[in-house]
Design an enzyme around this catalytic site. Structure first.
Site, PDB file in Angstrom:
ATOM      1  N   CYS A 291      11.941 -39.386   3.394  1.00 50.06           N
ATOM      2  CA  CYS A 291      11.045 -39.038   2.288  1.00 50.06           C
ATOM      3  C   CYS A 291      11.128 -37.542   2.007  1.00 50.06           C
ATOM      4  O   CYS A 291      11.303 -37.124   0.868  1.00 50.06           O
ATOM      5  CB  CYS A 291       9.614 -39.447   2.619  1.00 50.06           C
ATOM      6  SG  CYS A 291       9.380 -41.226   2.781  1.00 50.06           S
TER       7      CYS A 291
ATOM      8  N   HIS B  57       2.417 -40.094  -4.965  1.00 50.10           N
ATOM      9  CA  HIS B  57       1.623 -41.291  -5.215  1.00 50.10           C
ATOM     10  C   HIS B  57       0.464 -41.461  -4.244  1.00 50.10           C
ATOM     11  O   HIS B  57       0.541 -41.086  -3.079  1.00 50.10           O
ATOM     12  CB  HIS B  57       2.511 -42.543  -5.170  1.00 50.10           C
ATOM     13  CG  HIS B  57       3.340 -42.649  -3.922  1.00 50.10           C
ATOM     14  ND1 HIS B  57       4.604 -42.107  -3.841  1.00 50.10           N
ATOM     15  CD2 HIS B  57       3.089 -43.222  -2.718  1.00 50.10           C
ATOM     16  CE1 HIS B  57       5.103 -42.348  -2.642  1.00 50.10           C
ATOM     17  NE2 HIS B  57       4.200 -43.020  -1.931  1.00 50.10           N
TER      18      HIS B  57
ATOM     19  N   TYR C 118      -1.619 -44.635  -2.772  1.00 50.51           N
ATOM     20  CA  TYR C 118      -1.681 -46.091  -2.695  1.00 50.51           C
ATOM     21  C   TYR C 118      -3.040 -46.563  -3.201  1.00 50.51           C
ATOM     22  O   TYR C 118      -4.051 -45.870  -3.052  1.00 50.51           O
ATOM     23  CB  TYR C 118      -1.429 -46.558  -1.263  1.00 50.51           C
ATOM     24  CG  TYR C 118       0.027 -46.492  -0.884  1.00 50.51           C
ATOM     25  CD1 TYR C 118       0.913 -47.465  -1.323  1.00 50.51           C
ATOM     26  CD2 TYR C 118       0.528 -45.437  -0.119  1.00 50.51           C
ATOM     27  CE1 TYR C 118       2.266 -47.396  -1.004  1.00 50.51           C
ATOM     28  CE2 TYR C 118       1.873 -45.363   0.204  1.00 50.51           C
ATOM     29  CZ  TYR C 118       2.732 -46.352  -0.245  1.00 50.51           C
ATOM     30  OH  TYR C 118       4.070 -46.279   0.066  1.00 50.51           O
TER      31      TYR C 118
ATOM     32  N   ALA D  43       0.984 -48.085   4.547  1.00 48.89           N
ATOM     33  CA  ALA D  43       1.831 -49.064   3.857  1.00 48.89           C
ATOM     34  C   ALA D  43       3.217 -49.034   4.488  1.00 48.89           C
ATOM     35  O   ALA D  43       3.844 -47.977   4.557  1.00 48.89           O
ATOM     36  CB  ALA D  43       1.913 -48.739   2.369  1.00 48.89           C
TER      37      ALA D  43
END
Length: 264
Positions: free
Chosen positions: A146, A207, A209, A263
Site C-alpha cells: 500500500c 478511503h 471503510y 477489512a
C-alpha cells in the site's frame, strides 16, 4: 495532529461511495497530501491512542528484510496475522523489496543500503528513492504494498521524506503509516548526520471503510493536543543496528483508542 483530522473530514464530506476488494464498501477521494514538520514534534495522533510498539517493531522488521511474521509474533505484534500462511510467510513483501530486490541476474539489490550510501555521497541527488512495488513479484505477495514508494530530499542539512501511498485506509492504516515513515526519517537523519526536515504524505486512493464512518465522526469530536517527541538513542549510528529499546516516545498524551474492524 490537525492535518489528519482535516483528511478525515475531507473524505467524509467529499468522498465518492465505492465498492472495494473486501466487499465492505468505502468512501474515497483520489489524491491528497499532508505535510508534517518533524522539528515541531513527532506526528502521532493524540485524538486516539496509537500502539507505538507495533509501529516500531514493524519498521525494524521491514529494515531487517524479513517477510515472516515470527519476529512480530515473538514481540506481541499481530497486525500481519490475517495475511500470513500456515508457516507465517507473507511472500516477497516490503522487507524483501527494500533489502533484496531481484536484479534479474541471480543477485539482488539492497535499496536501503544504496539509499544511505547515496545520501552520504550525493545528498543533492534526485534519485534517493526506494520502491516496494515490484510488478514481477506483486502477485506472489500476501498483500501488495500500500505504501509503495518513498523519496528522500536533503536541503540545508535537513532530511525530508515523501511517501506515495497507492491505497490508504485512513482510519486504521494511515496513522500507523505517518508514524512509521516519520520514525524512519528520524533514524535515517541520525545515521547520516542530518537534521530531520518534513514528512510529506501523498495518498492515492484515500478511503474510509463504510464501517468506520461512525468511528471517524467520534474522533472528529475530539480536540488534538500538543505533539510528543521521539527520543532516539544517539549512540546508534548504523540504521540496521537499531533495537526497540533505542526509542522512547516522550510526553505522549492521547485520548482512548477507538475500535474498528479491519477489512481483509
Amino acid at each position: 495532529m490537525r492535518q489528519y483530522l482535516d483528511l478525515l473530514q475531507h473524505v467524509l464530506d467529499n468522498g465518492a461511495d465505492r465498492s472495494d476488494r473486501t466487499g465492505t464498501g468505502t468512501r474515497s477521494v483520489f489524491g491528497y497530501q499532508m505535510r508534517f514538520d518533524l522539528a515541531r514534534g513527532f506526528p502521532v495522533t493524540t485524538t486516539k491512542k496509537l500502539h507505538l510498539k507495533s509501529i516500531i517493531h514493524e519498521l525494524l522488521w521491514f529494515l531487517a528484510g524479513d517477510t515472516n511474521i515470527k519476529y512480530l509474533t515473538d514481540h506481541g505484534v499481530t497486525i500481519w496475522d490475517e495475511w500470513a500462511d500456515e508457516n507465517g510467510d507473507l511472500g516477497p513483501v516490503y522487507g524483501r523489496q527494500w533489502r533484496s530486490w531481484p536484479d534479474g541476474h541471480g543477485g539482488s539489490i539492497d535499496q536501503i543500503a544504496g539509499l544511505l550510501k547515496e545520501i552520504r555521497r550525493n545528498p543533492q541527488s534526485r534519485r534517493l528513492i526506494v520502491s516496494a512495488w515490484n510488478p514481477a513479484e506483486v502477485e506472489a505477495m500476501a498483500l501488495p504494498p500500500c505504501h509503495c514508494l518513498f523519496q528522500f530530499y536533503v536541503s540545508e542539512g535537513r532530511l525530508s521524506c515523501q511517501l506515495y501511498q497507492r491505497s490508504a485506509d485512513i482510519f486504521l492504516g494511515v496513522p500507523f503509516n505517518i508514524a512509521s515513515y516519520a520514525l524512519l526519517t528520524l533514524m535515517v537523519a541520525q545515521v547520516t548526520g542530518l537534521k530531520p526536515g518534513d514528512f510529506v504524505h501523498t495518498l492515492g486512493d484515500a478511503h474510509l471503510y463504510s464501517n468506520h464512518f461512525e468511528q471517524a465522526r467520534e474522533q472528529l469530536q475530539r480536540t488534538p493536543r500538543a505533539l510528543p517527541t521521539m527520543w532516539i538513542n544517539p549512540e546508534v549510528k548504523d540504521l540496521f543496528a537499531f533495537r526497540f529499546e533505542d526509542f522512547r516516545l516522550e510526553n505522549y498524551v492521547a485520548d482512548a483508542s477507538i475500535q474498528a474492524p479491519i477489512a481483509v
